[in-house]
Design a protein around this motif. Structure first.
Motif, PDB file in Angstrom:
ATOM      1  N   ASP A  29      43.631  51.960  30.861  1.00 46.36           N
ATOM      2  CA  ASP A  29      44.428  52.567  30.332  1.00 46.36           C
ATOM      3  C   ASP A  29      45.981  52.364  30.862  1.00 46.36           C
ATOM      4  O   ASP A  29      46.884  53.162  30.911  1.00 46.36           O
ATOM      5  CB  ASP A  29      44.199  54.236  30.642  1.00 46.36           C
ATOM      6  CG  ASP A  29      43.030  54.550  30.320  1.00 46.36           C
ATOM      7  OD1 ASP A  29      42.290  54.116  29.508  1.00 46.36           O
ATOM      8  OD2 ASP A  29      42.275  55.476  30.997  1.00 46.36           O
ATOM      9  N   GLY A  30      46.198  51.013  31.072  1.00 47.05           N
ATOM     10  CA  GLY A  30      47.455  50.447  31.191  1.00 47.05           C
ATOM     11  C   GLY A  30      47.633  50.447  32.866  1.00 47.05           C
ATOM     12  O   GLY A  30      48.651  50.201  33.270  1.00 47.05           O
ATOM     13  N   LEU A  31      46.883  51.013  33.562  1.00 46.39           N
ATOM     14  CA  LEU A  31      46.888  51.138  34.917  1.00 46.39           C
ATOM     15  C   LEU A  31      46.414  49.879  35.665  1.00 46.39           C
ATOM     16  O   LEU A  31      45.202  49.323  35.196  1.00 46.39           O
ATOM     17  CB  LEU A  31      46.225  52.226  35.573  1.00 46.39           C
ATOM     18  CG  LEU A  31      46.553  53.669  34.997  1.00 46.39           C
ATOM     19  CD1 LEU A  31      45.627  54.774  35.885  1.00 46.39           C
ATOM     20  CD2 LEU A  31      48.131  54.043  35.547  1.00 46.39           C
ATOM     21  N   VAL A  32      47.081  49.201  36.487  1.00 49.92           N
ATOM     22  CA  VAL A  32      46.601  48.040  37.193  1.00 49.92           C
ATOM     23  C   VAL A  32      46.746  48.035  38.671  1.00 49.92           C
ATOM     24  O   VAL A  32      47.444  48.902  39.186  1.00 49.92           O
ATOM     25  CB  VAL A  32      47.909  46.709  36.927  1.00 49.92           C
ATOM     26  CG1 VAL A  32      47.312  45.430  37.484  1.00 49.92           C
ATOM     27  CG2 VAL A  32      48.017  46.659  35.447  1.00 49.92           C
ATOM     28  N   PHE A  33      45.534  47.690  39.151  1.00 54.08           N
ATOM     29  CA  PHE A  33      45.359  47.912  40.717  1.00 54.08           C
ATOM     30  C   PHE A  33      45.206  46.610  41.661  1.00 54.08           C
ATOM     31  O   PHE A  33      44.961  45.517  40.738  1.00 54.08           O
ATOM     32  CB  PHE A  33      43.970  48.438  41.067  1.00 54.08           C
ATOM     33  CG  PHE A  33      43.994  49.981  40.381  1.00 54.08           C
ATOM     34  CD1 PHE A  33      44.583  51.209  40.869  1.00 54.08           C
ATOM     35  CD2 PHE A  33      43.432  50.165  39.265  1.00 54.08           C
ATOM     36  CE1 PHE A  33      44.992  52.429  40.285  1.00 54.08           C
ATOM     37  CE2 PHE A  33      43.259  51.620  38.742  1.00 54.08           C
ATOM     38  CZ  PHE A  33      43.982  52.472  39.081  1.00 54.08           C
ATOM     39  N   PRO A  34      45.706  46.318  42.677  1.00 52.35           N
ATOM     40  CA  PRO A  34      45.597  45.323  43.395  1.00 52.35           C
ATOM     41  C   PRO A  34      44.061  44.820  43.856  1.00 52.35           C
ATOM     42  O   PRO A  34      43.331  45.745  43.930  1.00 52.35           O
ATOM     43  CB  PRO A  34      46.537  45.472  44.768  1.00 52.35           C
ATOM     44  CG  PRO A  34      46.498  47.140  44.963  1.00 52.35           C
ATOM     45  CD  PRO A  34      46.697  47.592  43.489  1.00 52.35           C
ATOM     46  N   LYS A  35      43.996  43.682  43.619  1.00 51.70           N
ATOM     47  CA  LYS A  35      42.539  42.959  43.773  1.00 51.70           C
ATOM     48  C   LYS A  35      42.541  42.176  44.924  1.00 51.70           C
ATOM     49  O   LYS A  35      43.577  41.112  45.050  1.00 51.70           O
ATOM     50  CB  LYS A  35      41.957  42.579  42.580  1.00 51.70           C
ATOM     51  CG  LYS A  35      41.866  43.528  41.405  1.00 51.70           C
ATOM     52  CD  LYS A  35      41.745  42.930  40.069  1.00 51.70           C
ATOM     53  CE  LYS A  35      41.903  43.660  39.157  1.00 51.70           C
ATOM     54  NZ  LYS A  35      43.267  44.371  38.887  1.00 51.70           N
ATOM     55  N   PRO A  36      41.435  42.118  45.777  1.00 53.15           N
ATOM     56  CA  PRO A  36      41.752  41.473  47.064  1.00 53.15           C
ATOM     57  C   PRO A  36      41.733  40.049  46.624  1.00 53.15           C
ATOM     58  O   PRO A  36      42.205  38.930  47.480  1.00 53.15           O
ATOM     59  CB  PRO A  36      40.279  41.739  47.831  1.00 53.15           C
ATOM     60  CG  PRO A  36      40.072  43.188  47.290  1.00 53.15           C
ATOM     61  CD  PRO A  36      40.565  43.220  46.078  1.00 53.15           C
ATOM     62  N   HIS A  37      40.776  39.429  45.605  1.00 54.67           N
ATOM     63  CA  HIS A  37      40.936  37.988  45.119  1.00 54.67           C
ATOM     64  C   HIS A  37      42.148  37.385  44.890  1.00 54.67           C
ATOM     65  O   HIS A  37      42.399  36.142  44.885  1.00 54.67           O
ATOM     66  CB  HIS A  37      39.860  37.653  44.224  1.00 54.67           C
ATOM     67  CG  HIS A  37      40.319  38.388  42.662  1.00 54.67           C
ATOM     68  ND1 HIS A  37      41.063  37.687  41.955  1.00 54.67           N
ATOM     69  CD2 HIS A  37      39.858  39.610  42.053  1.00 54.67           C
ATOM     70  CE1 HIS A  37      41.477  38.309  40.868  1.00 54.67           C
ATOM     71  NE2 HIS A  37      40.476  39.419  41.121  1.00 54.67           N
ATOM     72  N   GLN A  38      42.885  38.277  44.563  1.00 59.64           N
ATOM     73  CA  GLN A  38      44.444  37.719  44.194  1.00 59.64           C
ATOM     74  C   GLN A  38      45.235  37.178  45.375  1.00 59.64           C
ATOM     75  O   GLN A  38      46.075  36.483  45.362  1.00 59.64           O
ATOM     76  CB  GLN A  38      45.361  39.066  43.693  1.00 59.64           C
ATOM     77  CG  GLN A  38      44.601  39.469  42.112  1.00 59.64           C
ATOM     78  CD  GLN A  38      45.440  40.897  41.791  1.00 59.64           C
ATOM     79  OE1 GLN A  38      45.764  41.662  42.636  1.00 59.64           O
ATOM     80  NE2 GLN A  38      46.031  40.778  40.584  1.00 59.64           N
ATOM     81  N   LEU A  39      44.549  37.422  46.514  1.00 62.64           N
ATOM     82  CA  LEU A  39      45.318  37.146  47.834  1.00 62.64           C
ATOM     83  C   LEU A  39      45.002  35.579  47.928  1.00 62.64           C
ATOM     84  O   LEU A  39      45.815  34.816  48.709  1.00 62.64           O
ATOM     85  CB  LEU A  39      44.726  37.816  49.120  1.00 62.64           C
ATOM     86  CG  LEU A  39      45.254  39.287  49.245  1.00 62.64           C
ATOM     87  CD1 LEU A  39      44.480  39.903  50.389  1.00 62.64           C
ATOM     88  CD2 LEU A  39      46.688  39.431  49.280  1.00 62.64           C
ATOM     89  N   TYR A  40      44.177  34.921  47.243  1.00 61.39           N
ATOM     90  CA  TYR A  40      43.844  33.613  47.294  1.00 61.39           C
ATOM     91  C   TYR A  40      45.131  32.813  46.818  1.00 61.39           C
ATOM     92  O   TYR A  40      45.411  31.738  47.062  1.00 61.39           O
ATOM     93  CB  TYR A  40      42.480  33.074  46.545  1.00 61.39           C
ATOM     94  CG  TYR A  40      41.196  33.536  47.347  1.00 61.39           C
ATOM     95  CD1 TYR A  40      40.983  33.139  48.509  1.00 61.39           C
ATOM     96  CD2 TYR A  40      40.396  34.535  46.648  1.00 61.39           C
ATOM     97  CE1 TYR A  40      39.693  33.730  49.052  1.00 61.39           C
ATOM     98  CE2 TYR A  40      39.115  34.726  46.926  1.00 61.39           C
ATOM     99  CZ  TYR A  40      38.929  34.387  48.365  1.00 61.39           C
ATOM    100  OH  TYR A  40      37.739  34.917  48.835  1.00 61.39           O
ATOM    101  N   ALA A  41      45.823  33.154  46.084  1.00 60.38           N
ATOM    102  CA  ALA A  41      47.010  32.823  45.081  1.00 60.38           C
ATOM    103  C   ALA A  41      48.176  32.436  46.278  1.00 60.38           C
ATOM    104  O   ALA A  41      48.833  31.795  45.877  1.00 60.38           O
ATOM    105  CB  ALA A  41      47.624  33.712  43.965  1.00 60.38           C
ATOM    106  N   THR A  42      48.119  33.117  47.442  1.00 61.99           N
ATOM    107  CA  THR A  42      49.141  33.023  48.485  1.00 61.99           C
ATOM    108  C   THR A  42      49.154  31.665  48.771  1.00 61.99           C
ATOM    109  O   THR A  42      50.005  31.028  49.562  1.00 61.99           O
ATOM    110  CB  THR A  42      48.977  34.015  49.172  1.00 61.99           C
ATOM    111  OG1 THR A  42      47.727  33.844  50.015  1.00 61.99           O
ATOM    112  CG2 THR A  42      49.229  35.378  48.858  1.00 61.99           C
TER     113      THR A  42
END
Length: 340
Positions: A29-42
């Protein structure tokens, strides 16, 4: 074993309140939440920052250093000598007189030649003023940019003025694009600092405690930001980042002018840094941020999750380092005032 440890680490009761699961944090519904796997991009972002650092130091810092009168000192390299080099690396950089005589016999040369070789070899280990300036300029550039961008990202947010707003709607607080990039850049920056520990200017042996404090700070900063990302403490986490960066660029600016021997400018900048440090690290962080992380969550949940203790434990670790550095800054200011 790895699967078991992974399941334990990502157990819902560690990261989120009771009756919440990871399925509740699926974008909808247009809501976006932080996801742990996104930290790999750092990690790749850290290498991007290293590339930016290379070009910044080469094409901005070096011309600026020359404009300020800082010269690139070229040190004389000693003649290649495997025996002396081996002794220098494995035994001692300052051999005794008896060892020098033994090395002179072994290399079939005079004592004077061995002494001169070690003197030149030690000089190669001492960072030049230009190296120090480049490193300070890179940190200054990042912290200044981060402070400006952080203010732009935060000034129109209600939690920037009312700290209680950091917990309204928790844990289902949507992730903003500005928060994503703010976090990725900051975590990537501290990864880049860890990656360059081996080539950056090393602290003196007498300042080993300060070096260790910096390493602990970098790891605690990455752990703190990573923990706040996984637990969706992004609102309060962005305030922690902003409070830290707003004082650091003043210190790096003072270092740069110190290397250029602009003593009055350096003194003014260091005093500004000291004021900013004491306000942000010893007043705002413990009495504003820590109050919001230790005390206010109890109003929204009567059963704190394990991430609550992880998050606050890392914040308290950083606060301990701030007290240590505050003590060092106070000693410098005290000596400065006593010597007029």
């Amino acid at each position: 074993i790895l699967k078991t440890l992974n399941s334990w680490f990502w157990w819902e009761n560690i990261w989120m309140p009771i009756n919440c699961t990871w399925a509740d944090f699926v974008d909808r519904d247009g809501l976006v939440f932080p996801k742990p796997h996104q930290l790999y991009a750092t990690i790749p972002y850290a290498f991007v920052l290293l590339i930016i650092r290379f070009f910044t130091e080469r094409y901005v810092a070096i011309p600026l250093a020359k404009a300020l009168g800082i010269k690139n000192v070229r040190r004389v390299k000693p003649q290649p000598n495997p025996v002396l080099e081996s002794y220098f690396r494995e035994c001692s950089r300052h051999p005794s007189q008896s060892d020098i005589k033994g090395l002179a016999k072994k290399c079939n040369c005079t004592v004077h030649v061995v002494e001169k070789w070690f003197r030149r070899r030690r000089n190669l280990e001492i960072p030049t003023v230009l190296q120090k300036f480049k490193e300070a300029f890179w940190r200054f550039s990042f912290y200044l940019t981060s402070s400006i961008v952080g203010f732009i990202f935060l000034y129109d947010k209600p939690w920037f003025y009312d700290i209680w707003q950091t917990w309204v709607g928790y844990p289902f607080q949507t992730l903003l694009p500005s928060q994503y990039w703010y976090y990725m850049a900051e975590i990537g920056f501290y990864w880049s600092l860890i990656f360059t520990l081996g080539i950056d200017i090393r602290r003196k042996v007498s300042a080993c405690a300060d070096f260790i404090a910096h390493v602990i700070h970098h790891l605690a900063a990455i752990g703190l930001m990573g923990c706040s990302w996984c637990g969706n403490y992004v609102r309060i986490g962005s305030l922690v980042i902003f409070v830290h960066d707003t004082a650091d660029f003043w210190l790096e600016a003072a270092k740069m002018f110190n290397y250029a021997h602009w003593e009055k400018t350096c003194t003014i900048l260091f005093i500004i840094f000291s004021i900013a440090f004491f306000i942000t690290r010893l007043i705002l962080l413990p009495f504003w941020i820590l109050r919001a992380t230790l005390y206010q969550p109890t109003y929204y949940s009567t059963t704190p999750v394990i991430a609550y203790f992880l998050f606050n434990g890392m914040l308290l670790t950083l606060q301990g380092l701030h007290l240590y550095w505050g003590y060092l800054i106070f000693k410098i200011l005290k000596r400065f005032i006593s010597l007029k």
